[in-house]
Scaffold this motif. Sequence first.
Motif, PDB file in Angstrom:
ATOM      1  N   CYS A 131      48.198  51.737  23.316  1.00 13.10           N
ATOM      2  CA  CYS A 131      48.505  53.403  23.733  1.00 13.10           C
ATOM      3  C   CYS A 131      48.008  52.881  25.448  1.00 13.10           C
ATOM      4  O   CYS A 131      47.424  51.494  25.929  1.00 13.10           O
ATOM      5  CB  CYS A 131      47.188  53.782  23.336  1.00 13.10           C
ATOM      6  N   GLU A 323      45.007  59.241  19.002  1.00 13.31           N
ATOM      7  CA  GLU A 323      45.448  60.455  18.383  1.00 13.31           C
ATOM      8  C   GLU A 323      45.577  61.595  18.416  1.00 13.31           C
ATOM      9  O   GLU A 323      44.483  62.235  19.694  1.00 13.31           O
ATOM     10  CB  GLU A 323      45.943  59.826  17.032  1.00 13.31           C
ATOM     11  N   HIS A 324      46.993  62.507  18.785  1.00 13.63           N
ATOM     12  CA  HIS A 324      46.540  63.444  19.130  1.00 13.63           C
ATOM     13  C   HIS A 324      45.284  64.684  18.302  1.00 13.63           C
ATOM     14  O   HIS A 324      44.739  65.134  18.942  1.00 13.63           O
ATOM     15  CB  HIS A 324      47.697  64.223  18.970  1.00 13.63           C
ATOM     16  N   GLN A 363      51.411  57.137  20.867  1.00 13.65           N
ATOM     17  CA  GLN A 363      50.764  56.448  20.998  1.00 13.65           C
ATOM     18  C   GLN A 363      51.917  55.406  20.666  1.00 13.65           C
ATOM     19  O   GLN A 363      52.841  55.907  19.586  1.00 13.65           O
ATOM     20  CB  GLN A 363      49.753  55.962  20.186  1.00 13.65           C
ATOM     21  N   GLY A 381      55.874  58.075  18.200  1.00  9.93           N
ATOM     22  CA  GLY A 381      54.512  58.713  18.605  1.00  9.93           C
ATOM     23  C   GLY A 381      54.303  60.374  19.486  1.00  9.93           C
ATOM     24  O   GLY A 381      53.096  60.749  18.924  1.00  9.93           O
ATOM     25  N   LYS A 384      55.477  61.851  16.262  1.00  9.94           N
ATOM     26  CA  LYS A 384      54.272  62.047  14.993  1.00  9.94           C
ATOM     27  C   LYS A 384      53.712  63.034  15.538  1.00  9.94           C
ATOM     28  O   LYS A 384      52.198  63.850  15.852  1.00  9.94           O
ATOM     29  CB  LYS A 384      53.109  60.802  15.324  1.00  9.94           C
ATOM     30  N   GLY A 385      52.831  63.131  16.774  1.00  7.17           N
ATOM     31  CA  GLY A 385      52.107  64.074  17.939  1.00  7.17           C
ATOM     32  C   GLY A 385      52.377  65.481  18.001  1.00  7.17           C
ATOM     33  O   GLY A 385      51.599  65.987  17.483  1.00  7.17           O
TER      34      GLY A 385
END
Length: 405
Positions: A131, A323-324, A363, A381, A384-385
């Motif tokens: 990240c 992460e979000h 990330q 990444g 996923k968010g």
Amino acid sequence: MRQTWRWFGPNDSVSIDDLLQAGVQGVVSALHHQPPGQVWPVDEIITRQHDIATMSDGSASWLQWEVVESLPVSEDIKRQTGNWVRHIENYRQSLTNLHDAGIEVVCYNFMPVLDWTRTDLAWRLPNGATCMRFDLVDFAAFDIFILKRAGASDDFSKEVVEHAGTRFRTMSDTRQSELVRNVVSGLPGAAATMSLDDVRSHLSAYDGISPAQLRKNLFDFLTEVTPHAEALGMRLCCHPDDPPFALLGLPRIMSTEGDYQQMLDAVDLSANGVTLCSGSLGVRADNDLSGMMERLGDRVHFLHLRNVQRESDTLACSFHEAEHLDGGTDMVSLIQAVLGEEQKRRSTGRPDASIPFRPDHGQNILDDHTRRTQPGYPAIGRLKGLAELRGIEAALTHTSRGSCA
Ligand code: DNO
């Protein structure tokens, strides 16, 4: 909530086809190759719209360019030097051209010189993901010992200066060059090679411009462009400072709720709005993101949903992009506040009731490690968010199907 995604144009290694499979509803883009201050030509806007609307096999994507990020404000406008008056006229013309192409939301920022600043673009987390990170000690080492900016050591605590000295003395040449590269990634023209002298000359152009002066220049800019945007039915939205504290001796004026309130009051038109970036603002513990959404909500035209982990309690601090759903911002409460605002808008018949958001940054995970993307903008990444944010919205808006009641 309108699910959008930042696309950097035909050279972006995350394709329009990828966006469709990620379930994206609308696209955020910009003519990144246009120098700040110039008019965005109609034909180039149309070409970008066509690129967005087309999949790689030539079939329709049904996606549209919904948000401009960014229509950059030139350094001349920020300083009120050189061609600033012409640049403001050009800005208005670009707005007209975008409006004629059907685009209504335009994000910009008013950060002098730097857009965003990190010391690490691919910092390894314990699970192997990477990240972006801002390490205050590395940054101080850059500022004091590599850039050798006059007075730099006065801008950090004694403790940070001491640590930075030790860090610098043990820093390899490779890490030094990497650090310089990473820090200048947020500078204009960073893709081209930029020397430390170039950085110094960018900085010295702001000598003598205080935060109060910069704020006045922002308000002057808004006084000139917002009525035009309002008349066209467009929405401008100012992105916060990233990170939201002073760096390299430059004035910073969009870091807190108070900064936004002053800006909104200075030009009291609905076209004068906010890009609520939870990642940038969330670096300060004193920024209450859900509260800001509740209080500034009717002028929030665009959302960047992202999370950061602060690594200390000081105002200027080290942090990394979490992460979000992790990190300091309570994303569920923030989305709840967004949904509350959308509800209010619906009840008064506002046409902009669905607020565009994008999963900001992500990330690098899985195949992201081998795909070359813009720092902070990996495919998986971010997907996923987006999936996590979409899940929160679905849960908060779920109405029971009620079959067994
Ligand atoms: C970083 C972005 C910023 C943002 C501009 C908006 O990843 O959030 O570069 O696009 O500051 O003007």
